[in-house]
Design a protein around this motif. Structure first.
Motif, short mmCIF file in Angstrom:
data_model
loop_
_atom_site.label_atom_id
_atom_site.label_comp_id
_atom_site.label_asym_id
_atom_site.label_seq_id
_atom_site.Cartn_x
_atom_site.Cartn_y
_atom_site.Cartn_z
N THR A 90 0.84 -1.21 0.00
CA THR A 90 0.00 0.00 0.00
C THR A 90 0.87 1.26 0.00
O THR A 90 0.65 2.19 -0.78
CB THR A 90 -0.92 0.01 1.24
N LYS A 91 1.85 1.27 0.89
CA LYS A 91 2.77 2.41 1.02
C LYS A 91 3.52 2.63 -0.29
O LYS A 91 3.63 3.77 -0.77
CB LYS A 91 3.75 2.09 2.15
N HIS A 93 2.69 1.65 -3.38
CA HIS A 93 1.81 2.10 -4.46
C HIS A 93 1.37 3.55 -4.26
O HIS A 93 1.23 4.29 -5.23
CB HIS A 93 0.56 1.21 -4.52
N PHE A 94 1.13 3.93 -3.02
CA PHE A 94 0.65 5.30 -2.74
C PHE A 94 1.65 6.33 -3.26
O PHE A 94 1.27 7.32 -3.88
CB PHE A 94 0.43 5.50 -1.24
N SER A 95 2.94 6.09 -3.01
CA SER A 95 3.93 7.07 -3.46
C SER A 95 4.27 6.90 -4.93
O SER A 95 4.54 7.87 -5.62
CB SER A 95 5.20 6.99 -2.59
N TYR A 97 2.27 5.75 -7.43
CA TYR A 97 1.18 6.12 -8.34
C TYR A 97 0.32 7.22 -7.71
O TYR A 97 -0.78 6.94 -7.22
CB TYR A 97 0.32 4.89 -8.67
N PRO A 98 0.83 8.47 -7.71
CA PRO A 98 0.14 9.53 -6.97
C PRO A 98 -1.25 9.87 -7.51
O PRO A 98 -2.04 10.49 -6.80
CB PRO A 98 1.09 10.73 -7.10
N ASP A 99 -1.56 9.46 -8.73
CA ASP A 99 -2.86 9.83 -9.29
C ASP A 99 -3.84 8.67 -9.39
O ASP A 99 -4.96 8.83 -9.86
CB ASP A 99 -2.68 10.46 -10.69
N LEU A 100 -3.42 7.50 -8.96
CA LEU A 100 -4.29 6.33 -9.08
C LEU A 100 -5.36 6.33 -7.99
O LEU A 100 -5.03 6.39 -6.81
CB LEU A 100 -3.43 5.06 -8.98
N LEU A 105 -6.13 1.19 -7.14
CA LEU A 105 -5.07 0.77 -6.20
C LEU A 105 -5.43 -0.58 -5.58
O LEU A 105 -4.57 -1.44 -5.39
CB LEU A 105 -4.92 1.80 -5.06
#
Lengths: 280, 280
Positions: A90-91, A93-95, A97-100, A105
């Motif tokens: 999660t961490k 992917h969050f950084s 893919y900032p626009d997903l 996600l």
């Protein structure tokens, strides 16, 4: 703490090396000597690129409840590992893919941490060789899984049936590294990255076969009808414009039977569309 | 980063302070001025004991998708917060209860991070006052939830219907602190501890009402029969030795209707057993 380089092995090499081991596994796991255990610990440490301060944690990570009543099983480590892994992905992917949006996600995370992905990771890194359990049926299920992997090189999205124990041992190993490294997320993530390679990206995320079939048929004005015979014989049949185009079976999981039928029908439809003979 | 002391508020104080606000919320959230927003940020920072480096993150954490099309909603922060919270509770329980098997760790974690627990946390810490949304029905659902909380001081285990948006905003706040603190688990856990207080322990974990009813009746050789009328009128009826002892309703969630019926029947059975007139 020492770190090793990655060990990269092709599936072929893994299969050749461990198939005999798997077939003998039933007895072998019951008679593992102290020397063998020490050697196994060494080998697994090399595979994952992490040396344990407390090697008992790694032994525990590879011990199924069915192995021996006096041994501590991997259940608690797996419980922690599952949560740590979910958090780390999660961490990441969050950084990354900032626009997903979460709607994308969420399936991306699932594809990277679900039973099939982790079971593939276990086989790729030879974990099944070191598993300590006392259930012959698990050995056979692992073998069936290994046999079918080449059909779906990356991820089958439920089309193949992955043994949960293989996924468990990846999670318990991640849990063991997390505990042993004094809750270091950085250290644990280094190990997880080796195990999960290749990490599935949004581009690699294929659509569910049922969705793909419906979308394609809708686009080409083809009528889809699904016949559920799962409770009768474990199968689904998919008809496209009243012609049977795909049949799928799986007695263990209904969703897999449906996905298999839809996948076959999808491939048929795509094939027919490409030669323009959809009505033949 | 500055830290504040805990703000402890009783439910009564929260209710008195915010009931008028809730009733006016529909319009109020649409007309919040920049000054009000700044003041809201200050107040929430004080409640959670954390000052943000990037205050936009906190605003985002309190913004529902229904608020305004140009505002970024809390969805991504909630997605991260959910995972961070799950991980932190797992880590905490793993070290705090070294002998607890996953079969007990799992419901204990669920009781601490489920929708009801987090929605209670939101109300206790006045989060609903600061929520920015554009759905009047949510305001009414929050009000109904607040009204019913006093009946179940700690956790109702599904007996009451908690609005998911209240739980979401607790998760998005935790996610915002995690991102703002440069992924510091220690800092985020300090905030989460304040929000989740009291953290539910194994001793506090009550059994599910249906399970409690069946276990008690089995012990005392009483016959239980459950009549499902949910699709008809949203209710369940529970008969003990052919006498109706509990009826429960909930149009939103079937499980809650059943739990309510079972809970009433359980309380009746316990009452009858204590005075020895079970056959009257």
């Amino acid at each position: 703490m020492q770190r090793h380089g990655k060990e990269t092995m092709k599936y072929g090499a893994v299969l050749n090396r461990f198939l005999p081991g798997i077939l003998e596994n039933e007895e072998a796991t019951k008679t593992t000597s102290q020397d063998d255990i020490s050697q196994n610990v060494e080998e697994v440490q090399k595979i994952i690129g992490y040396d344990f301060n407390d090697r008992n944690l790694l032994r525990q990570a590879f011990t199924h409840t069915s192995y021996h009543k006096d041994c501590i099983s991997y259940e608690r480590l797996e419980y922690v590992g599952d949560s740590v892994l979910n958090f780390m992905i999660t961490k990441e992917h969050f950084s990354k893919y900032p626009d997903l949006p979460p709607g994308l996600l969420s399936p991306l995370r699932a594809a990277n941490v679900d039973t099939e992905k982790l079971a593939r990771a276990a086989v790729k890194h030879s974990f099944h060789k070191y598993l300590q359990h006392g259930k012959p049926i698990l050995t056979r299920r692992i073998q069936s899984f290994i046999n079918v992997i080449p059909e779906y090189p990356l991820h089958s999205h439920g089309l193949i049936d992955a043994p949960k124990m293989l996924a468990d041992v990846v999670e318990s190993t991640i849990g063991a590294v997390f505990i042993d490294s004094n809750s270091s997320i950085d250290t644990t993530w280094e190990v997880a990255k080796i195990l999960l390679e290749p990490i599935i990206t949004p581009e690699m995320l294929e659509t569910n076969p049922v969705k793909k079939l419906y979308e394609t048929c809708q686009k080409h004005k083809l009528k889809v009808r699904v016949v559920d015979m799962w409770s009768h014989d474990g199968s689904f049949e998919v008809f496209v414009d009243d012609q049977m185009r795909g049949k799928g079976m799986c007695h263990v999981k209904k969703e897999i039977a449906l996905n298999r039928a839809a996948n076959k029908a999808y491939n048929e439809v795509i094939g027919m569309l490409s030669v323009g003979n959809i009505n033949i």
